[in-house]
Design an enzyme around this catalytic site. Sequence first.
Site, PDB file in Angstrom:
ATOM      1  N   ASP A  64     -10.768  34.106 -33.616  1.00 22.01           N
ATOM      2  CA  ASP A  64     -12.149  33.476 -33.967  1.00 22.01           C
ATOM      3  C   ASP A  64     -12.601  33.234 -32.611  1.00 22.01           C
ATOM      4  OD1 ASP A  64     -13.496  32.437 -36.164  1.00 22.01           O
ATOM      5  OD2 ASP A  64     -13.749  30.728 -34.992  1.00 22.01           O
ATOM      6  N   GLU A  71     -12.376  38.326 -32.464  1.00 17.74           N
ATOM      7  CA  GLU A  71     -13.521  38.408 -32.705  1.00 17.74           C
ATOM      8  C   GLU A  71     -15.081  38.304 -31.747  1.00 17.74           C
ATOM      9  OE1 GLU A  71     -16.680  35.965 -35.407  1.00 17.74           O
ATOM     10  OE2 GLU A  71     -14.922  34.856 -34.678  1.00 17.74           O
TER      11      GLU A  71
END
Length: 550
Positions: free
Chosen positions: A214, A282
């Site tokens: 993330d 990401e």
Amino acid sequence: MTKMEKLTVTNSITKDPDWWRGAVIYQIYPRSFQDSNGTGTGDLKGIANRLPHIANLGADAIWISPFFKSPMADFGYDVSDYCDVDPMFGTLADFDYMIETAHNLGLKVMIDLVLSHTSDKHAWFEESRISRDNNRHDWYVWSDPKPDGTPPNNWLSIFGGSAWQWDARREQYYLHNFLTSQPDLNFHTPAVQDALLDVAHFWLERGVDGFRLDTINFYVHDDQLRDNPALPADKRNSTIAPSVNPYNHQEHLYSKNRPENFAFLRKLRAVMDKYGAAAVGEVGDAQRGLEIMGEYTAGDDLMQMCYAFEFLAANQPTAARIVEVLQKVDDVAADGWACWAFSNHDVVRHVSRWNLSDAATRTMATLIMCLRGSVCIYQGEELGLTEADVAFEDLQDPYGIEFWPEFKGRDGCRTPMVWENSNQNGGFSEATPWLPVSDAHLQNNVATQTDDPDAMLHHYKAAIALRHAHPALASGTHDNLTHTGDVLHFTRDHDGETIFCAFNLSDGPATITLPAGNWAQIGQDLHSADVSGKTVTLGAWQPCLALRTS
């Protein structure tokens, strides 16, 4: 296990270190996948029980959004213990059972690691905020105020407002790129990096095959805390934050995207390589996302893949736009590897976002399986689910509550998966679900679509099967990338196999001329056009898929 979940083919996990290249990864949002214990919230046992559906679909791997201990201010993206399961989702034993089940079905398991920040309830932060001289005083990003008491610089939070929160204990500000309850870790402190590498090692030892990382470009901040410059209005876009958010008004040169990040990524890659694991990072950046993807996936000592946002945008990608994106990847990330997605847990489902017809939805599904890169599909996407309409009083997402009604948040794509139509909860739970099940979704459930050979579910199965059947589609090069009007076309090549791919991305008919050579039609079950002549007529939203025979 119900009839629809019975697996007819026994798979096995391969040891191929390049398993991720061209893989189809199925994203699971654990709160909304399957409730196994009547709490109204999905859990790890529920995931394990439904894994045969994913294996039957043909996916290579699953990506599970966070299930770690958390106060759930941001639904698990605020971690209070990296090495344990939140009781909402079960136990470590449940995780072990889930991963064993996945591996027995031939599915790799990737978990979502949130390393840029923790919850303010994490023991690390609770110690750090006590004083300026404790053992973890520098594990988070602390700064004195300006002489007038205001924050140290102009950095903004993705969730709105300043990225700095005053803390009375230390009489300092701490950095939070997201919620105030999500303080950013200080990657300039070596002990922080070591602790996070230990987290990765913990899960790799439990058998995970990789990570979705993330906000990978947020890890490191500018240690001089310099102000971000203003971003000209004509360069703003809403791919990372909604247009109503002033976060889009800055060029985030110093709050993220720092070159010091590379050293940590190399350390993390070295840990993963010992286990044959892979990661998809990401990259959240509205201006330089593809360039950063190229930087983070170059060579063989950084990340294997990066998750691209270009096709998660609000506007439906035209043939010209897809060519533009893929050509830019060739330009700025020639040695890298993208991971493409149309939907995920943070954006409006693409069927609604792009207002797609059934035919358009099918063609876009075929298209993404023909692109160079790996592919993520989001739970329910294979059913053609639209965005659910969630009333304000049912909202759970703090992002939507903050910016309602201009931005309704992320709950509309996070409603429970629909498995059957025997009750209002779609087979997800026997209790009241944490978010209401959409009435519009119930008729499109897995059981009903399994019994209908013309359903969207079977189209996705066929598209994934085509990708698996042809190495050129899974891992080959792409060439002759261009468009003729609304028709996107290119060739994919690998080890002597050449496939021509064309897609009419419009509501009207079109024609396309085949490249030189002899071609045989493939993808008939995907409504691929006949290639008996050199000129191919394409109906509205029709693909042409052909294998070179000579």
